[in-house]
Structure formats: structure tokens, C-alpha cells
Scaffold this motif. Structure first.
Motif, PDB file in Angstrom:
ATOM      1  N   ALA A 186       0.837  -1.202   0.000  1.00  0.00           N
ATOM      2  CA  ALA A 186       0.000   0.000   0.000  1.00  0.00           C
ATOM      3  C   ALA A 186       0.876   1.257   0.000  1.00  0.00           C
ATOM      4  O   ALA A 186       0.606   2.217  -0.727  1.00  0.00           O
ATOM      5  CB  ALA A 186      -0.924  -0.009   1.208  1.00  0.00           C
ATOM      6  N   LYS A 187       1.937   1.262   0.802  1.00  0.00           N
ATOM      7  CA  LYS A 187       2.835   2.419   0.858  1.00  0.00           C
ATOM      8  C   LYS A 187       3.559   2.603  -0.472  1.00  0.00           C
ATOM      9  O   LYS A 187       3.736   3.732  -0.942  1.00  0.00           O
ATOM     10  CB  LYS A 187       3.844   2.236   1.991  1.00  0.00           C
TER      11      LYS A 187
ATOM     12  N   ARG B 172       1.788   9.396  -5.671  1.00  0.00           N
ATOM     13  CA  ARG B 172       2.148  10.751  -5.250  1.00  0.00           C
ATOM     14  C   ARG B 172       3.169  11.362  -6.214  1.00  0.00           C
ATOM     15  O   ARG B 172       3.098  12.560  -6.546  1.00  0.00           O
ATOM     16  CB  ARG B 172       2.694  10.747  -3.820  1.00  0.00           C
ATOM     17  N   LEU B 173       4.122  10.543  -6.666  1.00  0.00           N
ATOM     18  CA  LEU B 173       5.100  11.023  -7.647  1.00  0.00           C
ATOM     19  C   LEU B 173       4.418  11.371  -8.968  1.00  0.00           C
ATOM     20  O   LEU B 173       4.736  12.403  -9.595  1.00  0.00           O
ATOM     21  CB  LEU B 173       6.182   9.963  -7.868  1.00  0.00           C
ATOM     22  N   GLU B 174       3.488  10.508  -9.391  1.00  0.00           N
ATOM     23  CA  GLU B 174       2.761  10.779 -10.632  1.00  0.00           C
ATOM     24  C   GLU B 174       1.916  12.049 -10.503  1.00  0.00           C
ATOM     25  O   GLU B 174       1.770  12.810 -11.467  1.00  0.00           O
ATOM     26  CB  GLU B 174       1.881   9.579 -10.981  1.00  0.00           C
ATOM     27  N   ARG B 175       1.369  12.254  -9.322  1.00  0.00           N
ATOM     28  CA  ARG B 175       0.582  13.479  -9.098  1.00  0.00           C
ATOM     29  C   ARG B 175       1.483  14.706  -9.166  1.00  0.00           C
ATOM     30  O   ARG B 175       1.109  15.735  -9.775  1.00  0.00           O
ATOM     31  CB  ARG B 175      -0.105  13.410  -7.737  1.00  0.00           C
ATOM     32  N   LEU B 176       2.672  14.635  -8.561  1.00  0.00           N
ATOM     33  CA  LEU B 176       3.616  15.760  -8.623  1.00  0.00           C
ATOM     34  C   LEU B 176       4.031  16.052 -10.063  1.00  0.00           C
ATOM     35  O   LEU B 176       4.146  17.227 -10.475  1.00  0.00           O
ATOM     36  CB  LEU B 176       4.856  15.442  -7.767  1.00  0.00           C
TER      37      LEU B 176
ATOM     38  N   LEU C  15      -4.169  16.044 -13.846  1.00  0.00           N
ATOM     39  CA  LEU C  15      -3.871  16.241 -12.423  1.00  0.00           C
ATOM     40  C   LEU C  15      -5.055  15.828 -11.556  1.00  0.00           C
ATOM     41  O   LEU C  15      -4.878  15.150 -10.531  1.00  0.00           O
ATOM     42  CB  LEU C  15      -3.512  17.703 -12.171  1.00  0.00           C
ATOM     43  N   ALA C  16      -6.253  16.219 -11.978  1.00  0.00           N
ATOM     44  CA  ALA C  16      -7.456  15.853 -11.215  1.00  0.00           C
ATOM     45  C   ALA C  16      -7.624  14.336 -11.155  1.00  0.00           C
ATOM     46  O   ALA C  16      -7.996  13.767 -10.118  1.00  0.00           O
ATOM     47  CB  ALA C  16      -8.684  16.501 -11.846  1.00  0.00           C
ATOM     48  N   GLN C  17      -7.322  13.647 -12.260  1.00  0.00           N
ATOM     49  CA  GLN C  17      -7.424  12.195 -12.306  1.00  0.00           C
ATOM     50  C   GLN C  17      -6.420  11.541 -11.351  1.00  0.00           C
ATOM     51  O   GLN C  17      -6.764  10.583 -10.650  1.00  0.00           O
ATOM     52  CB  GLN C  17      -7.202  11.697 -13.729  1.00  0.00           C
ATOM     53  N   LYS C  18      -5.196  12.069 -11.315  1.00  0.00           N
ATOM     54  CA  LYS C  18      -4.180  11.533 -10.415  1.00  0.00           C
ATOM     55  C   LYS C  18      -4.564  11.756  -8.951  1.00  0.00           C
ATOM     56  O   LYS C  18      -4.310  10.899  -8.095  1.00  0.00           O
ATOM     57  CB  LYS C  18      -2.831  12.190 -10.697  1.00  0.00           C
ATOM     58  N   GLU C  19      -5.195  12.887  -8.655  1.00  0.00           N
ATOM     59  CA  GLU C  19      -5.647  13.148  -7.282  1.00  0.00           C
ATOM     60  C   GLU C  19      -6.744  12.163  -6.868  1.00  0.00           C
ATOM     61  O   GLU C  19      -6.776  11.686  -5.734  1.00  0.00           O
ATOM     62  CB  GLU C  19      -6.134  14.590  -7.164  1.00  0.00           C
TER      63      GLU C  19
ATOM     64  N   LEU D   3      -5.079   8.794  -6.318  1.00  0.00           N
ATOM     65  CA  LEU D   3      -4.363   8.796  -5.037  1.00  0.00           C
ATOM     66  C   LEU D   3      -5.331   8.643  -3.865  1.00  0.00           C
ATOM     67  O   LEU D   3      -5.091   7.856  -2.942  1.00  0.00           O
ATOM     68  CB  LEU D   3      -3.554  10.085  -4.900  1.00  0.00           C
ATOM     69  N   ALA D   4      -6.433   9.397  -3.902  1.00  0.00           N
ATOM     70  CA  ALA D   4      -7.440   9.310  -2.825  1.00  0.00           C
ATOM     71  C   ALA D   4      -8.054   7.913  -2.757  1.00  0.00           C
ATOM     72  O   ALA D   4      -8.244   7.357  -1.662  1.00  0.00           O
ATOM     73  CB  ALA D   4      -8.527  10.360  -3.052  1.00  0.00           C
ATOM     74  N   ASN D   5      -8.354   7.327  -3.926  1.00  0.00           N
ATOM     75  CA  ASN D   5      -8.919   5.973  -3.966  1.00  0.00           C
ATOM     76  C   ASN D   5      -7.924   4.947  -3.432  1.00  0.00           C
ATOM     77  O   ASN D   5      -8.302   4.002  -2.722  1.00  0.00           O
ATOM     78  CB  ASN D   5      -9.325   5.611  -5.392  1.00  0.00           C
ATOM     79  N   GLN D   6      -6.645   5.120  -3.787  1.00  0.00           N
ATOM     80  CA  GLN D   6      -5.625   4.189  -3.320  1.00  0.00           C
ATOM     81  C   GLN D   6      -5.479   4.261  -1.804  1.00  0.00           C
ATOM     82  O   GLN D   6      -5.378   3.228  -1.134  1.00  0.00           O
ATOM     83  CB  GLN D   6      -4.275   4.510  -3.986  1.00  0.00           C
TER      84      GLN D   6
END
Length: 330
Positions: free
Chosen positions: A96-97, A104-108, A161-165, A168-171
Motif C-alpha cells: 500500500a505504501k 504521489r510522484l505521478e501526481r507531482l 492532475l485531477a485524475q491523479k488526485e 491517489l485518494a482511492n488508493q
């Protein structure tokens, strides 16, 4: 040799006379045992396996105190399962981590690309704001087209960016659910493992019980179904006699005085009162296919010191049999 045979004959005759005197006409003899009204019972605990092996039982008759271990079930298989669940929990947390860090890297990266697109749009907007009379028609139109391209590019980067967020939230939410699920399963296994080592909650003497199907005393090394009682610590301050009456005789017996013979004490003529007769018959496989009704008998302490009794002692009960009319006397 003659004297020995004569002594044995006398003993057999005496025993016969005791029972002959105890069993008279218009009476029924049934078997029962001393039972405690209140007791702590130890049974095979809940488990994923429908059978458990008894590894150790405290010695029957031994006095134990609250907190003493009295029954231990084989824990080898469950200990392995607990270790496996602990490893699974660590793996779930690590994966999970790892996935969260990757997202998080993909979001950045998506955020960085969006900022680049925003700067490109600002540049294109400046160039498109130059009046047409200061540029050639081709250059002016090219600047307008570039501005529109940069606007579309920025929208695309904002959506990315919105998709990556969202990912990330779902993960994070999924990881929490997976971790809680793995932790709950580990806790369940640990509770079951703890239940394999059973301790007394009150002081008293250990009493073994009989297997409900075979009638044999349950002991260490036996394999029993989960839920089966394997040991008891009775409260000897409130004892009574529990006996069983064949369903064919149930109509001939009523509540009232009875006589008792305690095998271990070799004592007959003990007074008692039949207080309750169960209305529902129960199957006793050890005794055959018939159904038996449970009887509850209270002791008369006025003519007998009940402190001599211990739970589990076998008792012969003499009941007064009443006549029943079923096309004739019985």
C-alpha cells in the motif's frame, strides 16, 4: 480357597440383598449422577477447524484457583496461521505504501506539467494580444491559433492532475480497507489462539465430563468438535441429582419423594424429592434409540450429610411407579 470363595459369595449375596431391598414392587430403578447447579464449563473454542485436539487437561479432582490453566488445546496449526496473517499484514502495508508513493510522484509530475502548460498559455496570451496592425496577417493568426492550443493543453493537464488526485485518494482509501481487513483477520486468529489456553475463573475441583456421543470420559489427547464441553469446575455448595427416565415410563412417574443409592459411598436409603420432570424427551445415543426425560431431584439434608457428595458421582434412584391404564394395568 474354600474360605475365599465363601467370602466372595457372602459379598455378592450382601450386594444382591441391598439392591433387592432397594428395589421393591411398584417402583422403578433408574440411573443418575450428582450435578452442580452452577459451574464453570470449559469447551473446545471457536476455530476454523471443526475438530480440535486436547493437548493437556488438569488432573481430575485437583483443587485449582482463579487464573490457573486447566485446559490446553493443540495450537500448532493456528500458530502457523497467525504467523501467516502477520506476514500478510506486513505485505499489505508495504504494498500500500509503495503504490501510494508511486501515485504521489505521478501526481507531482502531473502538477508540474500543468504549471508548464499554464506558463505556455501566459506566453501565448501575450503574443496573441499584439494588435493585428503591428503584425502580418499570417503571424497574427498564428498567435491566435497558438493561444487556443495552449488553452486546450492546459485543460488537458488540469484533467490529468485531477485524475491523479482521484487515483491517489482511492488508493489511500483502498489501502485503509485492505489493512483493516488484514488486521481484523489477524486479531480473529489471535483471539482463537488465546482461547486454546483456558484458565479458571473461580476456585474449585476439576471434574472431567463424558463425551455426549460415546459416553466415555474425555481426556487429554482426544479430538473433539468445537463447542464440546471437556472440563468443569462445579460449585459444590448447591448440588442436586440429575437422572434420566425412559419415555415409556414417563406417564407412571410423578413428582414427590424418592430414595437414592450413591455408588461411591455404598449408601442406600438417602431421601430426596423429585422436583421436576422435563416435558421434552432427549436422545441418548449411548443407551440406544429411545428418548429419555431428564429428572431433577433435590437432596434431603436432614438425614444425610451432602458434603460427602461430589459432582459426577453415580446414583441409583428409586421412584414410586404409578399404575397406568392402557387397555390393562402395567
Amino acid at each position: 480357597m474354600y474360605k475365599l470363595n465363601k467370602t466372595i459369595s457372602c459379598l455378592l449375596l450382601s450386594t444382591f440383598l441391598i439392591f433387592a431391598n432397594f428395589a421393591s414392587a411398584q417402583s422403578l430403578l433408574i440411573s443418575g449422577f450428582v450435578e452442580a447447579r452452577f459451574k464453570q464449563q470449559f469447551s473446545a473454542p471457536d476455530s476454523d477447524s471443526w475438530q480440535l485436539q486436547i493437548k493437556w487437561l488438569e488432573q481430575e479432582g485437583k483443587q485449582v484457583k482463579a487464573g490457573d490453566t486447566v485446559a490446553v488445546f493443540d495450537a500448532a496449526a493456528l500458530e502457523s496461521e497467525v504467523e501467516a496473517e502477520e506476514a500478510k499484514l506486513r505485505k499489505t502495508e508495504a504494498e500500500a505504501k509503495k503504490t501510494e508513493q508511486k501515485l504521489r510522484l505521478e501526481r507531482l509530475e502531473a502538477e508540474f506539467l500543468m504549471k508548464i502548460a499554464r506558463l505556455d498559455l501566459e506566453k501565448a496570451d501575450l503574443e496573441a494580444s499584439i494588435p493585428a496592425n503591428h503584425l502580418t496577417k499570417i503571424v497574427f493568426e498564428k498567435n491566435q491559433l497558438e493561444k487556443k492550443k495552449m488553452q486546450l493543453a492546459l485543460q488537458e493537464k488540469e484533467q490529468a492532475l485531477a485524475q491523479k488526485e482521484v487515483e491517489l485518494a482511492n488508493q489511500i482509501a483502498t489501502a485503509k480497507i485492505q489493512y483493516k481487513s488484514a488486521l481484523a483477520e489477524l486479531n480473529r486468529k489471535q483471539v482463537m489462539l488465546k482461547g486454546l489456553n483456558q484458565k479458571a475463573k473461580r476456585s474449585g475441583a476439576v471434574v472431567y465430563v463424558r463425551h455426549p456421543w460415546t459416553g466415555q470420559t474425555i481426556k487429554a489427547g482426544d479430538t473433539v468438535q468445537k463447542g464440546f464441553v471437556v472440563l468443569e469446575i462445579p460449585d459444590t455448595s448447591q448440588l442436586y441429582i440429575k437422572a434420566w427416565l425412559n419415555e415409556v415410563d414417563i406417564a407412571r412417574v410423578k413428582t414427590g419423594p424418592v430414595e437414592l443409592y450413591v455408588d461411591a459411598l455404598n449408601k442406600a436409603g438417602i431421601k430426596g424429592q423429585l422436583k421436576q420432570i422435563s416435558l421434552q424427551g432427549e436422545s441418548r445415543p449411548v443407551w440406544g434409540e429411545a428418548y429419555y426425560h431428564a429428572l431433577e431431584i433435590e437432596l434431603d439434608d436432614s438425614n444425610f450429610d451432602s458434603s460427602q457428595l461430589l459432582p459426577g458421582m453415580s446414583v441409583m434412584v428409586k421412584l414410586r411407579a404409578h399404575e397406568q391404564q392402557l387397555g390393562g394395568e402395567i
